[in-house]
Design an enzyme around this catalytic site. Structure first.
Site, PDB file in Angstrom:
ATOM      1  N   HIS A  93      18.415   8.912  41.023  1.00  0.00           N
ATOM      2  CA  HIS A  93      17.807   9.754  42.072  1.00  0.00           C
ATOM      3  C   HIS A  93      18.392  11.169  42.057  1.00  0.00           C
ATOM      4  CE1 HIS A  93      15.722   6.412  44.237  1.00  0.00           C
ATOM      5  NE2 HIS A  93      16.702   5.703  43.729  1.00  0.00           N
ATOM      6  N   ASN A 166      12.455   3.278  49.081  1.00  0.00           N
ATOM      7  CA  ASN A 166      11.622   3.746  47.969  1.00  0.00           C
ATOM      8  C   ASN A 166      10.154   3.733  48.375  1.00  0.00           C
ATOM      9  OD1 ASN A 166      13.651   4.170  46.072  1.00  0.00           O
ATOM     10  ND2 ASN A 166      13.469   2.135  45.168  1.00  0.00           N
TER      11      ASN A 166
END
Ligand code: HDD
Length: 717
Positions: A93, A166
């Site tokens: 990420h 997510n």
């Protein structure tokens, strides 16, 4: 403001907060923000004004440049600060975009939780959200095929609560111990550091073949969810199973959901590939522009809850992060709303330094025994130490808005100055005792635990295919076709035959026809029978076509208006105004960026035309959601002779965008889309065919039809 004034005002604010005064996060950050003003003068880091920051102090004459002096501490300071600007990027990420916002609760969930943020409907909780891709490094492209991170930090009155989720509701692995293997396999390969931000390579598909619990998740990742149109148009999921505890001490298992007001939309793959090169910041800019334009993105917040007593009632283990809780079995209850309404002031101290952690929970919200969640709560805490240092919790973006008081001390980069003579508990002054339950202490749920110490999970964790089939079966036919195409693309990038051969067989455990289509394209052996019978079941909420916008809107959609000299000005201006009034973002595109003149205008008189926003070469159709071409004989003649203009509208058509035109524009469309079936309007009636809306002849004063076309075009988005 003098230094002592700045300090005292900062301390005043801090004191007010410590005394429990409700401060918003933004006003807290304001106490340490600095504006760049023309009246300021450059100083060293220690406040001494500088007269020259362009030349190192050196021994020199007019004729000869001599050696530089080490005594020039200001030059050394500038270079030294620069040398250390980078911190380690996030292991995963790494690339992201963040914004501030507000969480509002419209229905109390006090039947299941005591958390103030989920029970007090009068509160507005400040939040910070960071969206991200997973695989790529900090400088990678936004539109790669990947899962997107959706991490939300609530600055609640009882402390920070993070939902680190997510845009896909399940995960690749069930147990946190496998995370390093999974991440190594999806990241660039170790020998040559290729590819960047892609799962299309041998190691990833090798790993997931050998690791069947990933099947459900990679089927989602190969669907349109892997290439969202915008962060604003994605669902968010907490993924893991958490718990809620109410005032009576009863516990429910819970899953968290974010559902976007704008609906769930994706790019098409060809578009995603092109945008990755044409505008690697596509998603970042989209979020930034929407917020700057006041079109604040919103999500509804929902919970699915299961009482503790029903924990074992399902055919899957409700603590398994590779499984969804089908909505037919556990309905979603929408209780709140998130709005993003402020961009960051500076990327590094805010978006880069924000640190999320699944262990950040407030009273009323708790852990479960989800084996992925338990490991995560160690990992996030740990990773911040190498990324941000020991006192990462003191960084402004990470500080809670409620008081922080304990005897944790020292460490690198400590900011807080604790007054007093004691730094331990208990102490002779009774200073800072732990809180009681009635004062709001975090309650540890008295959970009964029994078992033997082993490295296994319960039986239900061993089933890996049912929900992959459920997901695939629930997609619409075009979505299923996209899944097959995505597998075929990815496996085509695997040069090792064992990888694409094995995967071709594996897909037959999801669906035979899917496996056959992919095997044929990638050169694997076409399976003749399903290795596992598809159970044929479907569930609601899995196809993204089930998430249209709450209210159909063209707001914030980018519309290209293509013109050349001789365009019809009345239509152009009318449509542009109508689009702007509806909140859309019209952009004028022409063969050149210098002034373009409407029919009948005197080209020698600057100012009588329109200055386009971009030229046809500079900005491609991929950057826009829809295309409008006003008529005008000369304009359409020019555009019809331009390969780039023809490619523009053709490409937009191929990417399924809404296309509209008036008058002579249908000549351009006829050339561009030489499709026998496509109809073009001859008269004044609007004709819609294959997503192309035309009006052949505009009656005098026919502006209203053109405006209607623009609006109808919007209907396709
Ligand atoms: Fe993770 C970052 C989401 C499993 C270890 N993860 C990270 C971020 C998101 C997620 C959104 C970025 C946060 C930000 O914007 O700063 N991760 C998930 C989800 C998971 C998940 C939804 C499955 C349910 N993660 C997971 C596991 C581990 C990690 C099992 C380790 C055992 N994740 C990390 C990390 C990161 C991270 C290495 C990198 C940077 C950071 O934490 O702060 O610790």
């Amino acid at each position: 403001m003098s230094a002592s004034n700045i300090l005292s005002s900062t301390f005043d604010k801090a004191k007010k907060m410590a005394s429990g005064e409700k401060e918003g996060k933004i006003s807290q950050l304001d106490t340490i923000s600095q504006d760049v003003s023309k009246d300021d003068r450059i100083t060293s880091d220690f406040g001494v004004k500088q007269g020259n920051t362009d030349d190192w102090l050196r021994v020199s004459t007019n004729d000869r440049t001599g050696p530089m002096l080490l005594e020039d501490s200001v030059s050394r300071e500038k270079i030294h600060r620069f040398d250390h600007e980078r911190i380690p990027e996030r292991v995963v990420h790494a690339r992201g975009a963040g914004a501030f916002g507000t969480f509002r609760l419209f229905e109390s969930a006090e039947d299941v939780t005591s958390a103030g943020v989920l029970t007090d409907t009068s509160r507005e909780t400040p939040i910070f959200v960071r969206f991200s891709t997973v695989q790529g490094s900090r400088g990678s492209a936004d539109t790669v095929r990947d899962v997107r991170g959706f991490a939300v930090k609530f600055y609640t009155q009882e402390g920070n609560w993070d939902i680190v989720g997510n845009n896909i509701p399940v995960f690749f692995i069930q147990d946190a111990i496998k995370f390093p293997d999974f991440v190594h396999s999806v990241k660039p390969e170790p020998h040559n550091e290729v590819p960047q931000g892609q799962s299309a390579h041998n190691n990833f598909w090798d790993f997931v073949y050998l690791h069947t619990e990933a099947t459900h998740m990679y089927t989602w990742a190969m669907s349109d969810r892997g290439i969202p149109r915008s962060y604003r148009m994605m669902q968010g999921f907490g993924v893991n199973t958490f718990t809620l505890i109410n005032k009576s001490g009863e516990r429910h298992f819970v899953k968290f959901h974010w559902t976007p007001e704008l609906g769930v939309h994706s790019l098409v793959w060809d578009e995603a590939l092109k945008i990755a090169g044409q505008d690697p910041d596509f998603h970042r800019k989209d979020l930034w522009d929407a917020i700057e334009n006041g079109a604040f993105p919103k999500w509804k917040f929902g919970i699915q809850t299961i009482p503790e007593s029903k924990q074992d009632d399902f055919e899957f283990d409700i603590l398994d992060a590779t499984k969804i809780w089908p909505e037919e079995l556990v309905p979603i209850r929408y209780i709140g709303e998130l709005e993003l309404n402020k961009n960051v002031d500076e990327y590094f101290p805010q978006t880069e330094q924000v640190a999320f952690c699944t262990a950040h929970m407030v009273p009323g919200i708790g852990h479960s025994d989800d084996p992925l969640l338990q490991g995560r709560s160690f990992s996030y805490f740990d990773t911040q130490l190498s990324r941000l240092g020991t006192n990462w919790q003191e960084l402004p973006i990470n500080r809670p808005v409620c008081p922080v008081m304990n005897f944790n001390r020292d460490g690198q980069g400590r900011h807080t100055i604790n007054k007093g003579t004691v730094n331990y508990w208990p102490n002779r002054f009774d200073a800072r005792p732990p809180a009681t339950q009635s004062e709001g202490a975090y309650p540890d749920y008295a959970q009964k635990v029994e078992g033997i110490k082993v490295r296994t999970k319960s039986e239900k964790f061993k089933e890996h295919f049912n929900q992959a089939q459920l997901f695939y079966n629930s997609l619409s036919p075009p979505e299923q076709a996209h899944v097959a195409a995505a597998f075929a693309f990815e496996l085509d990038h695997c040069e090792d035959p064992i990888v694409y051969e094995r995967m071709s067989q594996r897909l037959a455990e999801i669906d035979l026809s899917l496996a056959q289509q992919v095997a044929e394209l990638v050169g694997g052996t076409k399976p003749s029978k399903a290795t596992r019978q598809n159970h044929g079941k479907k569930a609601k909420g899995l196809s993204q076509t089930e998430y249209p916008p709450f209210k159909p809107t063209i707001a914030t959609r980018r519309v290209a208006i293509i013109i050349a000299d001789g365009f019809n000005k009345a239509v152009f201006s009318g449509v542009k105004a109508a689009l702007t009034a509806a909140g859309a973002l019209p952009f004028v595109i022409a063969p050149r960026r210098s002034e373009v003149f409407p029919a009948g205008a005197d080209k020698s008189t600057p100012g009588s035309g329109v200055k386009p926003d971009h030229h046809l070469e500079g900005m491609r159709s991929t950057m826009f959601d829809a295309v409008f071409v006003p008529g005008g004989a000369e304009s359409i003649q020019t555009l019809s002779k331009s390969g780039r203009a023809l490619h523009w509208v053709r490409e937009a058509f191929g990417h399924l965008k809404a296309i509209a035109g008036t008058g002579e524009a249908s000549t351009l469309f006829r050339l561009a889309f030489a499709l026998p079936g496509i109809q073009f309007s001859q008269g004044g009636e609007a004709t819609e065919s294959y997503g192309v809306v035309t009006v052949g002849k505009l009656a005098p004063g026919g502006l209203s039809e053109a405006v209607a076309i623009a609006k109808e075009g919007a209907g396709f988005l």
